[in-house]
Write a protein that holds these residues in place. Structure first.
Motif, PDB file in Angstrom:
ATOM      1  N   SER A 225       0.825  -1.085   0.042  1.00 44.51           N
ATOM      2  CA  SER A 225      -0.064   0.035  -0.036  1.00 44.51           C
ATOM      3  C   SER A 225       0.956   1.197  -0.051  1.00 44.51           C
ATOM      4  O   SER A 225       1.986   1.137   0.515  1.00 44.51           O
ATOM      5  N   TRP A 227       0.111   3.422   1.773  1.00 43.49           N
ATOM      6  CA  TRP A 227      -0.170   4.024   3.229  1.00 43.49           C
ATOM      7  C   TRP A 227       0.024   2.975   4.154  1.00 43.49           C
ATOM      8  O   TRP A 227      -0.305   1.904   3.834  1.00 43.49           O
ATOM      9  N   TYR A 230      -4.277   1.145   5.923  1.00 43.02           N
ATOM     10  CA  TYR A 230      -5.161   1.224   4.697  1.00 43.02           C
ATOM     11  C   TYR A 230      -5.417  -0.079   4.558  1.00 43.02           C
ATOM     12  O   TYR A 230      -5.396  -0.858   3.865  1.00 43.02           O
ATOM     13  N   ASP A 231      -6.415  -0.512   5.585  1.00 46.66           N
ATOM     14  CA  ASP A 231      -6.560  -2.085   5.987  1.00 46.66           C
ATOM     15  C   ASP A 231      -7.844  -2.350   6.498  1.00 46.66           C
ATOM     16  O   ASP A 231      -8.604  -1.377   7.104  1.00 46.66           O
ATOM     17  N   PHE A 241     -13.062  -1.071   7.702  1.00 44.31           N
ATOM     18  CA  PHE A 241     -11.825  -0.478   7.052  1.00 44.31           C
ATOM     19  C   PHE A 241     -11.401   1.015   7.581  1.00 44.31           C
ATOM     20  O   PHE A 241     -12.272   1.741   7.890  1.00 44.31           O
ATOM     21  N   GLY A 243      -8.463   4.141   6.789  1.00 47.33           N
ATOM     22  CA  GLY A 243      -7.309   4.467   5.943  1.00 47.33           C
ATOM     23  C   GLY A 243      -6.560   5.911   6.578  1.00 47.33           C
ATOM     24  O   GLY A 243      -7.430   6.578   7.095  1.00 47.33           O
ATOM     25  N   VAL A 245      -4.203   8.344   5.365  1.00 45.44           N
ATOM     26  CA  VAL A 245      -3.593   8.838   4.178  1.00 45.44           C
ATOM     27  C   VAL A 245      -2.771  10.002   4.320  1.00 45.44           C
ATOM     28  O   VAL A 245      -2.371  10.359   3.035  1.00 45.44           O
ATOM     29  N   TRP A 250      -2.180  11.024  10.773  1.00 48.07           N
ATOM     30  CA  TRP A 250      -1.581  10.093  11.575  1.00 48.07           C
ATOM     31  C   TRP A 250      -1.616  10.737  12.873  1.00 48.07           C
ATOM     32  O   TRP A 250      -1.991  10.196  13.872  1.00 48.07           O
ATOM     33  N   ASN A 271       4.774   9.706   6.041  1.00 48.38           N
ATOM     34  CA  ASN A 271       4.171   8.417   5.437  1.00 48.38           C
ATOM     35  C   ASN A 271       5.148   7.509   4.969  1.00 48.38           C
ATOM     36  O   ASN A 271       4.833   6.352   5.380  1.00 48.38           O
ATOM     37  N   ARG A 278       5.328  -0.765   8.834  1.00 48.25           N
ATOM     38  CA  ARG A 278       4.113  -1.338   8.683  1.00 48.25           C
ATOM     39  C   ARG A 278       4.212  -2.494   9.661  1.00 48.25           C
ATOM     40  O   ARG A 278       3.192  -2.775  10.502  1.00 48.25           O
ATOM     41  N   PRO A 307     -10.541   8.455   6.613  1.00 45.53           N
ATOM     42  CA  PRO A 307     -11.278   7.631   5.890  1.00 45.53           C
ATOM     43  C   PRO A 307     -11.740   6.340   6.579  1.00 45.53           C
ATOM     44  O   PRO A 307     -10.742   5.735   7.259  1.00 45.53           O
TER      45      PRO A 307
END
Length: 393
Positions: A225, A227, A230-231, A241, A243, A245, A250, A271, A278, A307
């Motif tokens: 991803s 980002w 984003y999961d 979900f 996100g 972004v 953050w 980012n 991750r 999001p």
């Protein structure tokens, strides 16, 4: 309050079946065009599909008139040609050459009606494949969409007829452009949209990624991803979900969920650094979210600018509070059942597209359509009595 009808006065004749072609007519009808759908005697077979096809006809054939013609008869063809001679737009999505063999090819129709915009919805634009039969799933498999949707080595079609519908939308775009050009030239033209090229347009971002990076795009389930977060995350009950972004989001995310230690790590403020980390970040977030219910997560995120999405099912949408504000319209099926189905997703002049609709029985509008062509009662009766035109029972 009436719905917007920007295409009021535009006449459309539709020779279509299944999804791609009917989508074109449905959108035009929803925008106010007068759409006459030509069906075979007894009605389009799409009406009687079961399984995953059971929703095709009610979804994509609202707002249209229906006339059933025997196009194997001289009388039925004569009616079809009269319809075309007096229309602004013709839409068809049968196999290449099918309408040509009936004398309803573009050149013949345009000779009788030079202002005609003739929209063909096909499997392929001109090229080595153009005579092949294509379906939505064929295009998804050929064009790389199924490869990108499934996990590596397991191509999977998207969960809706996205290529049929998007190909229909491109057809509408072409029709509207051709009508605008007709204002200047006084002449119509042929417009062709296709399943395969529509698929290629949709996967173009992955082609561009390869062109830019030299690395093939991985299927979406295995992608790296752009980002770090984003999961889909599991909660106590239903997944959600999330996100994150931007760097500003953050900071907000860490504050909302009390992730003080992650925010204190200044190496994670950018980012791309978070993407590299991750494997360290995601287990912490998954563990936290798993202690909450979906509603608790949504309560934190709603209004935050982050999001997020609960994982909805199509049947859930009937009761969605947002869609209740104009996203669904009342539809009476041809058996009398009343349902609600999605409206065209547009607002124009501050008003939503959409109004109560009644699906026509096969041939419901035969007499009014024929009268609109100037046929007298005796001729209408002869066409119906002789079987060239079917009438609803």
């Amino acid at each position: 309050m009436t719905s917007p009808t920007p295409l009021q006065g535009i006449k459309v004749v539709e020779f279509t079946h299944m999804v791609m072609g009917p989508t074109v007519g449905h959108i035009l009808a929803g925008l106010g065009a007068e759409v006459v759908r030509v069906e075979p005697i007894g009605g389009d077979r799409t009406r009687r599909l079961k399984g995953s096809g059971a929703g095709y006809f009610p979804m994509y054939n609202r707002g249209k008139s229906s006339i059933c013609l025997d196009l194997k008869s001289a009388e039925g063809i004569a009616v079809a040609k009269d319809l075309v001679a007096g229309t602004d737009v013709l839409v068809e999505n049968f196999r290449p050459g099918a309408l040509d063999r009936l004398g309803l090819d573009y050149d013949t129709c345009a000779e009788a009606n030079p202002r005609l915009v003739y929209c063909s919805e096909k499997g392929f634009l001109p090229g080595p494949y153009e005579q092949r039969t294509a379906l939505d799933e064929v295009a998804q498999m050929m064009g790389g969409l199924a490869y990108m949707t499934g996990p590596p080595g397991k191509p999977l079609r998207a969960g809706a007829s996205v290529i049929d519908v998007t190909g229909g939308m491109f057809g509408v775009i072409g029709i509207l452009a051709a009508l605008e050009e007709r204002h200047r030239t006084g002449r119509g033209q042929k417009v062709t949209a296709s399943l395969f090229e529509t698929t290629i347009y949709l996967v173009g971002q992955h082609m561009a990624q390869f062109a830019v990076t030299g690395t093939p795009a991985a299927p979406m389930p295995a992608r790296v991803s752009a980002w770090a977060i984003y999961d889909v995350f599991e909660t106590k009950d239903e997944p959600v979900f999330i996100g994150v972004v931007t760097d500003a989001l953050w900071e907000k995310f860490c504050r909302l969920f009390g992730l003080d230690e992650l925010w204190a790590d200044e190496s994670l403020r950018e980012n791309n650094a978070r993407v590299e980390a991750r494997d360290r970040i995601l287990p912490v977030i998954r563990e936290l979210v798993a202690t909450m219910t979906r509603e608790e997560v949504i309560e934190k995120l709603d209004g935050s600018g982050l999001p997020f999405a609960p994982i909805g099912k199509p049947q859930d949408m009937f009761d969605d509070p947002h869609l209740a504000q104009g996203g669904l319209e009342e539809v009476t099926l041809d058996n009398g059942t009343e349902v609600r189905l999605p409206t065209i997703p547009l607002e124009m002049g501050g008003q939503r597209i959409g109004a109560p609709q009644e699906l026509p029985k096969p041939g419901r509008d035969a007499r009014s359509v024929l009268a609109g062509l100037g046929y007298d009662d005796d001729r209408i009766a002869a066409l119906i009595g002789g079987g060239a035109v079917g009438e609803a029972k």
